[in-house]
Write a protein that holds these residues in place. Sequence first.
Motif, PDB file in Angstrom:
ATOM      1  N   MET A   1      28.534  42.264  51.226  1.00  0.00           N
ATOM      2  CA  MET A   1      28.437  41.256  52.264  1.00  0.00           C
ATOM      3  C   MET A   1      29.431  40.149  51.956  1.00  0.00           C
ATOM      4  O   MET A   1      29.378  39.549  50.885  1.00  0.00           O
ATOM      5  CB  MET A   1      26.998  40.737  52.292  1.00  0.00           C
TER       6      MET A   1
ATOM      7  N   ASN B   1      22.182  41.063  59.293  1.00  0.00           N
ATOM      8  CA  ASN B   1      22.138  41.201  57.834  1.00  0.00           C
ATOM      9  C   ASN B   1      21.912  39.859  57.145  1.00  0.00           C
ATOM     10  O   ASN B   1      21.205  39.772  56.147  1.00  0.00           O
ATOM     11  CB  ASN B   1      23.419  41.853  57.319  1.00  0.00           C
TER      12      ASN B   1
ATOM     13  N   GLU C   1      18.732  39.051  54.842  1.00  0.00           N
ATOM     14  CA  GLU C   1      18.894  38.608  53.463  1.00  0.00           C
ATOM     15  C   GLU C   1      18.198  37.261  53.226  1.00  0.00           C
ATOM     16  O   GLU C   1      17.606  37.043  52.163  1.00  0.00           O
ATOM     17  CB  GLU C   1      20.372  38.518  53.088  1.00  0.00           C
TER      18      GLU C   1
END
Length: 194
Positions: free
Chosen positions: A1, A95, A99
């Motif tokens: 990421m 995402n 997270e």
Amino acid sequence: MADSPLLDLDAPEIKDLVYTKTNIGGWFFDAYLKMEHTSRLTITDHPVQTGAAVSDHAFLQPRELSMDVAMSNVQESFVPGQFSGGYSRSVQAFNVLRELQQLRVPIQVHTRLGLYPNMLIEVLSAPDDYTTLDGLHCTVTFREIIVAQVTTVKISARPLVTDHSNRGVVEPADLNQSALKQLGGFAKRYLGGK
């Protein structure tokens, strides 16, 4: 990421925006379609005596916030570099939210109606169908973490209770005496009577 979900909120490119524009922990989404702010007061069912402080019989529950956010793959990010480095902006945005939820670190959420300083993402819900192929429509539900201040107090190292105590002279009492007879014994002892 490529992007870290823990942003420096003092960075020059977002410092002025954090307190003026709706954001989730410093992440600025393309659109906020709907928000529901919930503040609930629990009132006890016990009777309240007249004159009692009513605040002792009611307490606030943690605040809840539900936000419908949207992201587009074709629009530029509000803050340069946010939601970049992934397959698409919408996937990267999901995402980031996932997270933030997995980290379980309280984040600050700013909305038009108020600032929520200690929020955790409780639920993420994102339908994925033909209408969201080039974007993201996600419902994010937050719940407030109640933070208490802890105070340290020094106490004496001396024990408060001893292992023995002076009980004086213990005399057995005759429990079968009448009250008149006991009163007579009292008069003899203290008043010098017969």
